[in-house]
Each structure stands twice: as structure tokens, then as C-alpha cells.
Design a protein around this motif. Structure first.
Motif, PDB file in Angstrom:
ATOM      1  N   UNK A  51       0.817  -1.215   0.000  1.00  0.00           N
ATOM      2  CA  UNK A  51       0.000   0.000   0.000  1.00  0.00           C
ATOM      3  C   UNK A  51       0.845   1.256   0.000  1.00  0.00           C
ATOM      4  N   UNK A  52       1.938   1.215   0.753  1.00  0.00           N
ATOM      5  CA  UNK A  52       2.849   2.363   0.800  1.00  0.00           C
ATOM      6  C   UNK A  52       3.491   2.579  -0.572  1.00  0.00           C
ATOM      7  N   UNK A  53       3.859   1.489  -1.210  1.00  0.00           N
ATOM      8  CA  UNK A  53       4.440   1.578  -2.553  1.00  0.00           C
ATOM      9  C   UNK A  53       3.431   2.153  -3.543  1.00  0.00           C
ATOM     10  N   UNK A  54       2.173   1.727  -3.440  1.00  0.00           N
ATOM     11  CA  UNK A  54       1.117   2.247  -4.314  1.00  0.00           C
ATOM     12  C   UNK A  54       0.966   3.754  -4.141  1.00  0.00           C
ATOM     13  N   UNK A  55       1.020   4.209  -2.892  1.00  0.00           N
ATOM     14  CA  UNK A  55       0.852   5.633  -2.593  1.00  0.00           C
ATOM     15  C   UNK A  55       1.934   6.466  -3.281  1.00  0.00           C
ATOM     16  N   UNK A  56       3.174   5.995  -3.174  1.00  0.00           N
ATOM     17  CA  UNK A  56       4.270   6.777  -3.756  1.00  0.00           C
ATOM     18  C   UNK A  56       4.320   6.645  -5.281  1.00  0.00           C
ATOM     19  N   UNK A  57       3.918   5.502  -5.806  1.00  0.00           N
ATOM     20  CA  UNK A  57       3.838   5.352  -7.266  1.00  0.00           C
ATOM     21  C   UNK A  57       2.792   6.315  -7.823  1.00  0.00           C
ATOM     22  N   UNK A  58       1.670   6.415  -7.133  1.00  0.00           N
ATOM     23  CA  UNK A  58       0.635   7.374  -7.552  1.00  0.00           C
ATOM     24  C   UNK A  58       1.172   8.802  -7.491  1.00  0.00           C
ATOM     25  N   UNK A 241       6.267  15.972  -2.172  1.00  0.00           N
ATOM     26  CA  UNK A 241       5.748  14.608  -2.236  1.00  0.00           C
ATOM     27  C   UNK A 241       6.392  13.833  -3.388  1.00  0.00           C
ATOM     28  N   UNK A 242       6.544  14.497  -4.519  1.00  0.00           N
ATOM     29  CA  UNK A 242       7.122  13.864  -5.708  1.00  0.00           C
ATOM     30  C   UNK A 242       8.577  13.466  -5.450  1.00  0.00           C
ATOM     31  N   UNK A 243       9.355  14.393  -4.910  1.00  0.00           N
ATOM     32  CA  UNK A 243      10.768  14.121  -4.622  1.00  0.00           C
ATOM     33  C   UNK A 243      10.900  13.006  -3.591  1.00  0.00           C
ATOM     34  N   UNK A 244      10.038  13.042  -2.576  1.00  0.00           N
ATOM     35  CA  UNK A 244      10.047  11.993  -1.551  1.00  0.00           C
ATOM     36  C   UNK A 244       9.758  10.633  -2.170  1.00  0.00           C
ATOM     37  N   UNK A 245       8.773  10.602  -3.073  1.00  0.00           N
ATOM     38  CA  UNK A 245       8.399   9.343  -3.723  1.00  0.00           C
ATOM     39  C   UNK A 245       9.553   8.780  -4.535  1.00  0.00           C
ATOM     40  N   UNK A 246      10.235   9.650  -5.279  1.00  0.00           N
ATOM     41  CA  UNK A 246      11.376   9.205  -6.094  1.00  0.00           C
ATOM     42  C   UNK A 246      12.463   8.601  -5.210  1.00  0.00           C
ATOM     43  N   UNK A 247      12.613   9.132  -4.011  1.00  0.00           N
ATOM     44  CA  UNK A 247      13.639   8.650  -3.084  1.00  0.00           C
ATOM     45  C   UNK A 247      13.221   7.363  -2.388  1.00  0.00           C
TER      46      UNK A 247
END
Length: 700
Positions: A51-58, A241-247
């Protein structure tokens, strides 16, 4: 902040994405192909980290949605701004349409796609600019269409992931990338394999229903478009949020390190897996895998393959007998698992001809395919080298002028041809075989009257065999021996074939039907071949390209790599069972040994009848590289990981031990260093020699 309120389409689509992926995980978890039991902690990992992975992929994937929402505004239509923007759009559209631009340099469909999108954007902007009275209604329509498209992508992706799992038992990987490249063939396969009309209707109805719900619950957002201050605050927050997701996403990928492969796959996000596969279609061995010094690696290779020297596989293969210039016909059969044959325990009798042929042939009962794709099998019997990480040599740019089975036969005066019932463009076969001296006979070579049945993969096997017989009759008239490699296509989804040939209807589109028709067509081939003048002087080699399925509880489940292999030459080669552990790459060197060929070799593959042969087999996926030896499976994986499993053969009273293909793979706590180093040596030297072009054809 305005963009993150409950009525924001950004939030509503996020919730939808999370729900769809949670449901998808549950469906895949309960799927029959998911052959595993899960503990509570496994389920927690699957759903929490997933679920956490889905959140950041979105968070990354929603960038286009964010840009769309960011530019929703009434101010840009006010005079004179609106007219200036509209004029610039028209000028840009005219420039792209009538002048040569950078888009034309890329070629393909890119210019048409960009021009089409810009045309639509210009028309929509014009409508909103010149029809202010209807602006609210037009915007609602365009907004609804935009939401519909985003919802459709999410729903359709979930459906696609289900069918991909249904076929391979994993999330998207390199195969999915291939499918994107060969869109026409893949779409055709789907059209012929599944009830697409009900499926598409269901997807459409579900998408429309969800779109209606989202639009209805986000009308407040549309009626009260965010102010400039809201846009600035929202953009700052989204950027963070975008930068955090990429990391974070790569870190979450590292969490997928369970011994149970299904836990790792279910925990992952399919879209992210696709992106990784698309990016990493090549893996540098030295970067991603555990290595040895080059000196030690080649020293170990020399120990395993006697006669090699000077950091190469170059050696002289000598035969004491006179060379036999017999014709050789190599038939690689699509997706033919050993477990389909009766002697390996199959009770459905779907290979009656192969079962009978096996008793008349030299049968290798303990042979493993190197991979789970057709290109891997073709690579193995053509180049006779261990599989490389990522993409097969067949599909690489540097795939020509290799030292190959074809080059050896050609050097001995043979004509060399590759037969394929489909379009050899698929999987880069045309480029590979053509670039290695083979004449190619594929679907393009057929006259209309020569085709009695075809599906998206090509003509049926019977048509291919009839064409092959015609070609071989012409070759026989040239008084030169021939080496012909035939690749079958019928045992492949959608499993359709001519009606009335076997007792399983083509309409059932079943794997059993595909296998039984493949067996039937092979029988027809031999029935025709026996009537030809060249038959008694021909050696027939039959082997699968890979198994029908590759999924299993472990990274490399042995039963998913065990394939049948027969050498049939009545009056020349006596029937016999050979239970020696061997690899697909050893088959053609062994056949050349039967023909008493002497030649300078660069093959990793060896003649298994030679006294210095050391029993071992290579099996691999695109990332996991395995060596089977001494009842141990050693696996090298990216990030320099190494695992070993003790192989314990399962007992089946109804089968002879040589026909039992199932093993328990028991993780070893104390690793065998010698086998690890030998595994590294094989794969590392393969990678080095390929990169240095030392596996190219020997100059005459």
C-alpha cells in the motif's frame, strides 16, 4: 490545502488507486497459480509495504493529473491573454504540421501523436474562449473525459496485471516490455485468447460508474477553482511529495527480499516493476552481481572446461572417427514441458507421438532449459552459452557474426536455414538469425494457397512442416547436406489450430489442446519426411524452447525448466535413455559429437558423452542466474546476492527416478563456497567474453 481536500479529484483518484491495488493483491493472492502458503507476517508485509508503494507510485504517476488541475482557470480566457494564447497555439500547430521539426527526427508515430494532441488542445481552448456562455458545461464535459481516462488507465492496468499474472505468475517484467514493443501481435493474441467484447464492456461500464462517482463528489472543486495562492502552496507540497516518492520507492523495492517469491511479487507495484524493467533491459554483471578476479574466474572456467586458455573458451574439439555429413533438422517446440509426456507422469496422453518417438530415440531425460522465453531457448541451441542477465543476445544490438551452430555447419559445407511460422521480426529473430548467416523462411515466404490455418502467432505447425519438406526437397537436389532449424508456434496461447485434427476442439483454447495438436503436427511431419529420399541420411533433434509456465514458490523452480530432448536417426543412433544432468546449451555440441565433427569451438556447451564432461545445468530468469550441480542449486541475484538450495528429489512410486522432475529446494544455511565461485565464473566469463566480442565467429 485546497488540492488535498476530500472533494479534490487528486485525492479521490488516489483513494481509487489504493483500493484497486488492494483488491488486485487479494485476487492475485487467491489465484490458483499462487502456489504458496502465507503467514500472518507475510500478509502484513504484502498489504502494508504494498500500500505504501502504491501511494508513492501514484505520487509520481499523477504528475499529468496535477498539471491538468493546476492549469484549470478562468483568467487565461480573459482578453487579451486568451486571444494571445489561442494565437500561439495555432502558430505552434501550423509549425509542427508544415515544417520539419525535431519530432520528425525521431520518426515513427511521434509527430502524429503530438500534432493530434495539440490539435485537440487548440480546439478545446477555442471553444472555451469563444463560447463563454457554455464554458461551464464544456469544462464539465472535458473534466469528465479527463477523469474517465485516468480511471480507465487504473482499471485497465489492474485487468492487464491479472492476465499477466495468470500467464506468468509474476508482476510486470521484461516480458511486459516486449509486449509493449510488439503491440500488434500481443493485442491479436489477447483478441484470440479471451472474450474481449464482454471484457471491454465490463471495463467500460465499471470505468463510467467510477467516473460518475468521482465527478459528482468533486464538483465543488470544479465550481470553485483554486486561487493563485492555493496553486503555489499546492505545487510546493506536491513537489515535496514527488521528490520523496522518487527517493522512497527504490527503498521499498529493497524491502521485497522474502524467500517466498510470491510475497515479493504481491508486495510490489506492477507499474513500478514495469518502469524498472523498461529501464534495465540490460544488467552489467560486474555492477549488479558478485564477482571474482578475472584471473580466478577464467582459471575456474579452464578447470570446468578442459582445453581452454588465454582467457577464452577457444579450444579444439577433436573426433577420432570420420566426419559424417548427415543432414540435421533441429526442431525447437514452443512451450513443451517435460511433464506433458506420459513417462514423466502425465495421465492425459496428450503427446502420444512424442511418447512413441522417445522409445525409438536417444532421449536425454535430465535436461534443463536455460530460461523461460523463446529467445532464451533459441540462444541456447544456437550460441550454446549460459544465459546473460537481462535481455537475451538474440535481442541485443550486438547479436551478429557470433560463433554459432549455424557457423559450424556452414563451415562444413552445409546450407543453413531458420524456419518460423510467424513473422520473424517478432522477438528480433530475423535480425539475429539473418545476422548469423541463416537464410530465413517465415510467414512472408508462404504463398496464400500454402496457408490452411493461421492465428496471430502465424501459420499452424502443419503448414510450417509442409513448407519445410518442400525446402528440404529442393536442398537435397543440390547435393549438399543441410542444417535446418524449425521453430514451432502452435503450442501458444490462444491455443487455436485446425478443427478435426485431434479430439480436443480448437474452440476450447486449452493448453492440452495446444500440446496435443503440436504432437499431432509433429507426427504428420515425420510421416511426410519418411517418404523423402533424404530421410535416411538425416538426424532429427527435437527439444523444447522452454516450459509452459515459469511461476513457482522459489526464484528458480526446477520443474519449470525441465524439458524433453530427443535425437532420432533410425539406423544410425540406437535408442537409449541418457539420465546425465545437462543443459540446453550442451545439446548441439553433443549432436556434433555424434557426427564425429572436429572443429575449433568457442561454445560453453559440451558433448556430454566425453569423459571430461562435468554434469551441471544452467537455469535463469532475467535477473536470477542459477547453476545446478551436485544436488545444489546456486543462485546469483542483483545487488550481489547469493543463495543456495539443497535439492531433494521427491519420491513418486509410479515413476522411475530419472522421470521425477519435482524437487524440494531446501535453503542452505552454510553455503558451499566452491560451487558459488564456479557459478560466478561461468556467468562472469560469459559476460566478459560477450562484451569483448570474443564469442564472435572465428575468422577463416
Amino acid at each position: 490545502m485546497f488540492y488535498f481536500k476530500r472533494y479534490s479529484p487528486f485525492i479521490l483518484l488516489l483513494l481509487l488507486f489504493l483500493v484497486i491495488n488492494a483488491l488486485l493483491r487479494t485476487v492475485l493472492l487467491l489465484h490458483p497459480i499462487t502456489q504458496s502458503e502465507f503467514e500472518l507476517v507475510d500478509l502484513m508485509k504484502i498489504y502494508f509495504w504494498g500500500g505504501l508503494s502504491d501511494f508513492f507510485v501514484y505520487s509520481i504517476g499523477s504528475i499529468f493529473l496535477w498539471l491538468y488541475l493546476l492549469f484549470l482557470s478562468d483568467k487565461k480566457y480573459a482578453a487579451p491573454t486568451g486571444y494571445i494564447v489561442f494565437g500561439l497555439l495555432i502558430l505552434l500547430l501550423a509549425y509542427l504540421t508544415f515544417f520539419n521539426t525535431i519530432l520528425d527526427e525521431y520518426g515513427g508515430s511521434l509527430p502524429e501523436i503530438v500534432i493530434g494532441f495539440l490539435s485537440l488542445k487548440t480546439i478545446c481552448f477555442g471553444l472555451l474562449l469563444f463560447l463563454p456562455k457554455y464554458r461551464k458545461s464544456i469544462r464539465l464535459g472535458l473534466y469528465s473525459l479527463t477523469i474517465f481516462l485516468f480511471v480507465l488507465v487504473m482499471v485497465q492496468n489492474a485487468v492487464s496485471e491479472f492476465f499477466f499474472w495468470n500467464e506468468f505468475g509474476v508482476r510486470y517484467n521484461f516480458i511486459a516490455v516486449d509486449y509493449l514493443v510488439y503491440t500488434n501481435t500481443v493485442i491479436g493474441n489477447i483478441m484470440e485468447s479471451y472474450p474481449v467484447v464482454p471484457l471491454f464492456l465490463s471495463v467500460g461500464i465499471i470505468t463510467i460508474g467510477i467516473t460518475y462517482w468521482i465527478v459528482k463528489n468533486s464538483l465543488y472543486f470544479l465550481d470553485n477553482l483554486p486561487k493563485s495562492t492555493d496553486k503555489i502552496k499546492g505545487t510546493v507540497a506536491y513537489t515535496v511529495l514527488f521528490v520523496t516518492a522518487v527517493t522512497v520507492i527504490p527503498m521499498l523495492g529493497d524491502k521485497a527480499n522474502n524467500d517466498n517469491v510470491f510475497v515479493n511479487e504481491l508486495q510490489a507495484n506492477g507499474i513500478y516493476k514495469f518502469a524498472i524493467a523498461f529501464k534495465n533491459n540490460e544488467l552489467d554483471f560486474d555492477t549488479y552481481y558478485k564477482t571474482l578476479s578475472s584471473k580466478k574466474a577464467f582459471a575456474l572456467l579452464k578447470k570446468a572446461m578442459q582445453g581452454t586458455s588465454n582467457n577464452s573458451t577457444l579450444r579444439m574439439v577433436k573426433s577420432e572417427g570420420d566426419e559424417l555429413k548427415k543432414n540435421v533438422v533441429l526442431i525447437t517446440v514452443e512451450s513443451l514441458s517435460e511433464e506433458f509426456m506420459t513417462e514423466f507422469g502425465n495421465q492425459k496422453h496428450i503427446t502420444p507421438f512424442l511418447d512413441s518417438l522417445a522409445e525409438k530415440s536417444l532421449q536425454f531425460t535430465n535436461l534443463y532449459a536455460v530460461g523461460n522465453r523463446t529467445v532464451r531457448g533459441l540462444e541456447a541451441v544456437t550460441l550454446c552459452l549460459p544465459p546473460s542477465p537481462a535481455e537475451s543476445v538474440v535481442k541485443r544490438k550486438d547479436n551478429k557474426n557470433k560463433f554459432s551452430t549455424g557457423s559450424i555447419f556452414k563451415g562444413k559445407g552445409y546450407t543453413v536455414k531458420y524456419f518460423y511460422g510467424g513473422d520473424a521480426y517478432f522477438d528480433n529473430m530475423e535480425d539475429f538469425f539473418g545476422g548469423n548467416g541463416y537464410e530465413i523462411i517465415d510467414k512472408k515466404s508462404f504463398q496464400p494457397q500454402e496457408i490452411t490455418f493461421q492465428n496471430i502467432w502465424g501459420v499452424c505447425d502443419e503448414d510450417m512442416y509442409r513448407k519445410a519438406i518442400q525446402e528440404m526437397n529442393q536442398e537435397a537436389k543440390q547435393n549438399r547436406p543441410f542444417f535446418n532449424h524449425i521453430m514451432t508456434v502452435s503450442n501458444h496461447r490462444p491455443f487455436t489450430y485446425p478443427e478435426g485434427k485431434i479430439d480436443i476442439s480448437s474452440k476450447s483454447k486449452s493448453r492440452n489442446g495446444g500440446v496435443k495438436y503440436t504432437d499431432y503436427a509433429l507426427k504428420q511431419f515425420f510421416s511426410m519426411a519418411q517418404k523423402q529420399t533424404w530421410f535416411k541420411n538425416t538426424v532429427f533433434v527435437i527439444v523444447a524452447d522452454h516450459c509452459a509456465s515459469s511461476s513457482g514458490k522459489t526464484e528458480l523452480p526446477l520443474e519449470k525448466y525441465r524439458i524433453p530432448a530427443l535425437v532420432y536417426a533410425p539406423g544410425f543412433i540406437a535408442p537409449k535413455h541418457v539420465p546425465t544432468l545437462m543443459s540446453q546449451i550442451d545439446l548441439m555440441p553433443t549432436v556434433m559429437g555424434l557426427l564425429n565433427f572436429s572443429y575449433e569451438s568457442k561454445f560453453f556447451g559440451q558433448d556430454v558423452f566425453q569423459s571430461d564432461y562435468q554434469a551441471r545445468a544452467f537455469i535463469a530468469t532475467y535477473q536470477d542466474l542459477g547453476l545446478i550441480k551436485n544436488n545444489v542449486l546456486t543462485i546469483l541475484s542483483p545487488v550481489k546476492k547469493v543463495k543456495q538450495y539443497r535439492l531433494i528429489q521427491k519420491k513418486n512410486k509410479e515413476l522411475k527416478p530419472e522421470f521425477e522432475i519435482h524437487y524440494t529446494e531446501q535453503p542452505m544455511q552454510h553455503l558451499n563456497k566452491q560451487l558459488i565461485e564456479e557459478t560466478i565464473a561461468y556467468y562472469q566469463t560469459t559476460a566478459h567474453l560477450l562484451k569483448a566480442k570474443k564469442l564472435n565467429k572465428t575468422k577463416a
